[in-house]
Design an enzyme around this catalytic site. Structure first.
Site, PDB file in Angstrom:
ATOM      1  N   HIS A 159       0.823  -1.225   0.000  1.00  0.00           N
ATOM      2  CA  HIS A 159       0.000   0.000   0.000  1.00  0.00           C
ATOM      3  C   HIS A 159       0.852   1.268   0.000  1.00  0.00           C
ATOM      4  O   HIS A 159       0.330   2.352  -0.239  1.00  0.00           O
ATOM      5  CB  HIS A 159      -0.925   0.004   1.221  1.00  0.00           C
ATOM      6  CG  HIS A 159      -2.040  -0.992   1.121  1.00  0.00           C
ATOM      7  ND1 HIS A 159      -3.325  -0.629   0.803  1.00  0.00           N
ATOM      8  CD2 HIS A 159      -2.053  -2.337   1.244  1.00  0.00           C
ATOM      9  CE1 HIS A 159      -4.099  -1.703   0.767  1.00  0.00           C
ATOM     10  NE2 HIS A 159      -3.355  -2.764   1.029  1.00  0.00           N
ATOM     11  N   ASP A 367       3.560   9.365  -1.114  1.00  0.00           N
ATOM     12  CA  ASP A 367       2.355   8.642  -0.701  1.00  0.00           C
ATOM     13  C   ASP A 367       2.168   7.473  -1.645  1.00  0.00           C
ATOM     14  O   ASP A 367       2.372   7.623  -2.865  1.00  0.00           O
ATOM     15  CB  ASP A 367       1.138   9.579  -0.795  1.00  0.00           C
ATOM     16  CG  ASP A 367       0.161   9.365   0.348  1.00  0.00           C
ATOM     17  OD1 ASP A 367       0.083   8.234   0.846  1.00  0.00           O
ATOM     18  OD2 ASP A 367      -0.515  10.338   0.728  1.00  0.00           O
TER      19      ASP A 367
END
Ligand code: ADQ
Length: 467
Positions: A159, A367
């Protein structure tokens, strides 16, 4: 149909929408296949239990889904979770070598807990189960399962970002970690850049052979790698926006800020999210474009996160001081430039907040994806949408090209982009938003889950027990 077994650090009740992204994503497949979700309970084992040596699994049935969780010892929690996962892997994978704390005890704890997970999971597995492991806490899990004889198909999804090879190589155990990934059949990343970094690492460090864009051969195994950008449940979010709390929040915000131009930031308080840099850029906006004074208001919501890790405490103090300074320097009796809220906001209220804001600032330094960017797009009124200012360093930037992409380290450039977003014509906003909405609808969270699982089903069954 094969049963789906999901393994992640934490589990969640898939019926609750507040459970967030992963739960929403895997809920359908877990329900359909009568699946199993395995992970840490979030609890620390009492010293008495630890002394007795019992480490029982707790099982709970939710609809057709079984949740199986176990508690961790204090020492395992401190070394595996705080030490290695959040003190080594999280900073390094976000390119923050300066914040990493390398310690052999942490690495040992990480390995021990992955072995514990494998030992507890193994007896629960059926021969044709499809296993989907999530995130950086559990990189070596498949290797541990293979060592115990598991031959199921196992997929892994990361992730968070995959850093480039020289940064990865700073982790003392980097070879072991990356080699462990070859025990999976499929490894999914958030974006193409991450696939490129992983391929470059194994080509240079492990002499892997690149068979084609999506297949790497090393350690006697062929690994399928690909990018599966995670999405949101767009329909669920639109429904939330139109629901009672969504509308009430929207109306309350519109009324309260009728004379202001509202900007919104919603993040966990994490150093990867670029919050101090964002406040600097906003300050620059007020300095360079004075027409925004007495008008532009940034609401920054930063939910408390990992407060027992030192770096987070420093960030908290830094944010308090930066926001205090900007309000002190620019504030008026009837206008505060920044409203900084160090709390969680109820999920039902988020869409109304997003919709009332003319601009969203999603400016992480790094991110994996960033779901707030996608939520902001979904919550907008297509006839008069707000504009997204997005960091080029978020995984989402690969998909969301019609947003205004910025370099968050460049305060002046970011301020310029914010000004452009605030003054953009309605026609341009409508066109850009339509393209963005179309993309997040096509690649929503259901697409993500199905694309990953279809690819995993399509991989060849493991021939070798351990890499
Ligand atoms: P996160 O780092 O947690 O996730 P993100 O993708 O932005 O980041 O997801 C955060 C979620 O929490 C969003 O649904 C958001 O609405 C919610 N949230 C954040 N702050 C909140 C607040 N103050 N109040 C209420 N809700 C809040 C990790 C990776 C990301 C990746 C996701 C999913 O770091 O890069 O996108 O996993 O893979």
């Amino acid at each position: 149909m094969s049963r789906l077994v999901v393994v992640s650090n934490r589990t969640a009740d898939p019926r609750k929408s507040a459970a967030g992204g992963l739960a929403v994503a895997v809920k359908e497949s877990l329900q359909q296949t009568g699946g199993l979700w395995f992970g840490w309970s979030g609890k620390i084992r009492s010293e008495t239990d630890a002394a007795e040596g019992s480490q029982d699994l707790r099982r709970q049935t939710v609809g057709r889904v079984t949740l199986a969780t176990l508690d961790l010892d204090q020492h395992d929690h401190d070394t595996y979770y705080l030490g290695y996962a959040n003190g080594v892997l999280w900073p390094v994978f976000h390119y923050r070598l300066d914040l990493a704390k390398f310690d052999v005890q942490f690495a040992a704890g990480y390995r021990r807990v992955n072995q514990l997970f494998a030992r507890k999971l193994m007896p629960l597995l059926k021969p044709d189960d499809l296993i989907w492991v999530h995130d950086y806490h559990l990189i070596p899990l498949a290797a541990e399962l293979r060592a115990m004889g598991c031959t199921n198909r196992i997929g892994f999804f990361l992730h968070i970002p995959m850093p480039p090879p020289p940064i990865m190589a700073a982790i003392p155990e980097h070879e072991w970690l990356m080699r462990s990934l070859f025990a999976y059949d499929l490894v999914g990343f958030q974006c193409e850049l991450d696939v490129t970094h992983f391929a470059a690492y194994v080509e240079s460090e492990a002499q892997a052979e690149r068979l084609d864009r999506n297949h790497l051969r090393a350690f006697n195994r062929t690994l399928h790698v690909a990018a599966y950008p995670i999405g949101i449940d767009v329909d669920e979010f639109v429904n939330l926006a139109n629901g009672k709390e969504g509308r009430e929040t929207f109306e309350a915000m519109r009324e309260e800020y009728s004379r202001r131009r509202l900007l919104i930031g919603v993040d966990r308080l994490d150093y990867s999210k670029g919050l101090p840099q964002r406040v600097h850029a906003f300050r620059e906006l007020l300095a360079q474009y004075p027409e925004n004074r007495n008008s532009a208001t940034l609401i920054q919501i930063a939910s408390p996160s990992r407060e027992d890790v030192d770096a987070y405490d420093n960030l908290r103090r830094q944010m308090d001081s930066l926001c205090g300074a900007i309000n002190g320097d620019y504030g008026e009796l009837d206008w505060m430039p920044v409203r900084y809220i160090h709390r969680n906001v109820a999920r039902k209220r988020l869409p109304g907040l997003y919709r009332a804001s003319r601009v969203a600032l999603v400016t992480p330094l790094r991110d994996g994806m960033n779901l707030v960017a996608k939520e902001y797009i979904a919550a907008q009124d297509p006839a008069d949408p707000g504009m997204l200012v997005l960091s080029r360093f978020a995984g989402a930037a690969e998909q969301l090209k019609e947003a205004l992409l910025v370099n968050p380290y460049d305060a002046q450039g970011t301020a310029q982009a914010i000004e452009r977003a605030l003054t953009m014509s309605q026609e341009e906003r409508v066109n850009r938003h339509a393209a963005l909405l179309d993309r997040i609808r096509k690649q929503d969270v259901h697409w993500w889950c199905n694309a990953f699982l279809d690819a995993l089903k399509g991989t060849e069954t493991t021939a070798v027990a351990s890499p």
